[in-house]
Design a protein around this motif. Structure first.
Motif, short mmCIF file in Angstrom:
data_model
loop_
_atom_site.label_atom_id
_atom_site.label_comp_id
_atom_site.label_asym_id
_atom_site.label_seq_id
_atom_site.Cartn_x
_atom_site.Cartn_y
_atom_site.Cartn_z
N ASN A 39 47.45 90.19 36.92
CA ASN A 39 48.47 91.00 36.25
C ASN A 39 48.72 92.32 36.98
OD1 ASN A 39 49.21 89.47 33.80
ND2 ASN A 39 47.02 89.62 33.42
N ASP A 40 47.78 92.75 37.79
CA ASP A 40 47.94 93.99 38.56
C ASP A 40 48.68 93.77 39.87
OD1 ASP A 40 46.52 95.35 36.58
OD2 ASP A 40 44.59 95.01 37.59
N PHE A 41 49.08 92.53 40.14
CA PHE A 41 49.74 92.19 41.40
C PHE A 41 50.98 91.34 41.13
CE2 PHE A 41 45.28 92.92 42.22
CZ PHE A 41 45.28 93.71 43.36
N GLU A 42 51.83 91.83 40.26
CA GLU A 42 53.04 91.08 39.90
C GLU A 42 53.91 90.86 41.12
OE1 GLU A 42 55.29 92.28 36.50
OE2 GLU A 42 53.48 92.61 35.30
N LEU A 43 54.51 89.67 41.17
CA LEU A 43 55.34 89.28 42.30
C LEU A 43 56.57 88.52 41.82
CD1 LEU A 43 52.47 87.91 44.55
CD2 LEU A 43 53.91 89.90 45.09
N PRO A 44 57.67 88.64 42.54
CA PRO A 44 58.81 87.76 42.23
C PRO A 44 58.45 86.33 42.62
CG PRO A 44 59.23 88.99 44.25
CD PRO A 44 57.95 89.52 43.67
N ILE A 45 59.13 85.37 42.05
CA ILE A 45 58.89 83.98 42.41
C ILE A 45 59.26 83.79 43.87
CG2 ILE A 45 59.62 81.59 42.00
CD1 ILE A 45 60.00 82.38 39.06
N TYR A 46 58.33 83.13 44.60
CA TYR A 46 58.57 82.95 46.03
C TYR A 46 59.80 82.08 46.27
CZ TYR A 46 58.62 81.81 50.81
OH TYR A 46 59.07 81.67 52.10
N GLY A 47 60.59 82.49 47.23
CA GLY A 47 61.71 81.71 47.73
C GLY A 47 62.10 82.26 49.08
N ASP A 49 64.97 82.55 50.42
CA ASP A 49 66.13 83.44 50.36
C ASP A 49 65.71 84.84 49.93
OD1 ASP A 49 67.79 81.34 51.11
OD2 ASP A 49 68.29 80.81 49.04
N TYR A 50 64.81 84.93 48.96
CA TYR A 50 64.31 86.24 48.54
C TYR A 50 63.58 86.91 49.70
CZ TYR A 50 62.07 89.99 45.98
OH TYR A 50 61.66 91.24 45.57
N ASN A 54 64.66 90.45 51.17
CA ASN A 54 63.84 91.59 50.72
C ASN A 54 62.52 91.76 51.44
OD1 ASN A 54 65.57 92.30 48.29
ND2 ASN A 54 65.09 90.17 47.86
N GLY A 55 62.14 90.79 52.23
CA GLY A 55 60.83 90.85 52.87
C GLY A 55 59.74 90.42 51.92
N ILE A 56 58.51 90.60 52.36
CA ILE A 56 57.35 90.21 51.56
C ILE A 56 56.96 91.37 50.66
CG2 ILE A 56 54.91 89.56 51.68
CD1 ILE A 56 55.65 88.08 54.30
N PRO A 57 56.81 91.12 49.37
CA PRO A 57 56.45 92.20 48.44
C PRO A 57 55.09 92.82 48.76
CG PRO A 57 57.19 90.25 47.24
CD PRO A 57 57.02 89.85 48.68
N ASN A 58 54.99 94.10 48.53
CA ASN A 58 53.78 94.84 48.82
C ASN A 58 52.56 94.29 48.09
OD1 ASN A 58 52.48 97.05 50.19
ND2 ASN A 58 52.39 98.11 48.22
N ASN A 59 52.73 93.81 46.86
CA ASN A 59 51.58 93.30 46.10
C ASN A 59 50.93 92.09 46.76
OD1 ASN A 59 51.31 95.21 44.12
ND2 ASN A 59 52.55 94.13 42.62
N ALA A 60 51.71 91.29 47.48
CA ALA A 60 51.11 90.16 48.20
C ALA A 60 50.20 90.68 49.31
CB ALA A 60 52.19 89.26 48.78
N GLN A 61 50.66 91.70 50.02
CA GLN A 61 49.83 92.29 51.08
C GLN A 61 48.61 92.98 50.50
OE1 GLN A 61 50.45 92.24 54.69
NE2 GLN A 61 48.26 92.67 54.42
#
Length: 176
Positions: A39-47, A49-50, A54-61
């Motif tokens: 829950n502390d690393f919310e992310l958009p659904i991977y796709g 096109d996204y 937008n690049g890779i979200p910071n929470n994944a890193q």
């Protein structure tokens, strides 16, 4: 001191898998334990096109950095329809876009539990088949059946299952 991260492959606030991962991590000796919550690393659904827009979200890193900074991993997977919970699969997908060997050969205790008698064994088998291709170094695994019947007030109450888990945590301890 060695650092171990422990987390559950779910975003449930009352996760039985989180309870199991915390219990298992606390069986280790002379380690610093960090409990992570998806829950502390919310992310958009991977796709793709996204990602392209937008690049890779910071929470994944950030989550991948937690993995790479650890000496050991305790992970208990929730089973949804025989597979990973979607929140975990999404995180897994995002991190794999950064590093295909995201588990970085760090020793891992891989577990699953469920309310039922199978103890999440299906998702455990899926992960055991997939993780090694992604740098997974699974030194022990553990399926914990019938959670509410065998776990109470923060401890495993079934002695045979507790002994089995202690054997699994000992393997992780040795690998650290």
């Amino acid at each position: 001191m060695k650092k171990v991260i422990a987390f559950a492959g779910t975003n449930s606030k009352n996760s039985i898998n989180k309870q199991l991962s915390v219990y298992a991590a606390n069986q280790l000796e002379n380690v610093e334990i960090e409990i992570l919550d998806l829950n502390d690393f919310e992310l958009p659904i991977y796709g793709i096109d996204y990602e392209m827009a937008n690049g890779i979200p910071n929470n994944a890193q950030l989550f991948l950095d937690k993995i790479k900074a650890s000496n050991g991993i305790v992970l208990s997977l929730a089973e949804h329809n025989g597979a990973y919970a979607s929140v975990f699969k999404n995180l897994f997908d995002w991190m794999s876009r950064i590093d295909g060997k995201l588990w970085s050969d760090i020793p891992m205790l891989l577990m699953a539990t469920s309310p039922g008698a199978r103890g999440g064994v299906t998702v455990l088998e899926v992960a055991k088949g997939r993780f090694p291709y992604m740098g997974g170094n699974i030194v022990a695994d553990f399926s914990f059946p019938s959670f509410s019947e065998n776990f109470s007030e923060g401890v495993i109450t079934n002695e045979a299952l507790n002994s089995e888990l202690k054997a699994a945590t000992s393997k992780l301890q040795e690998a650290l």
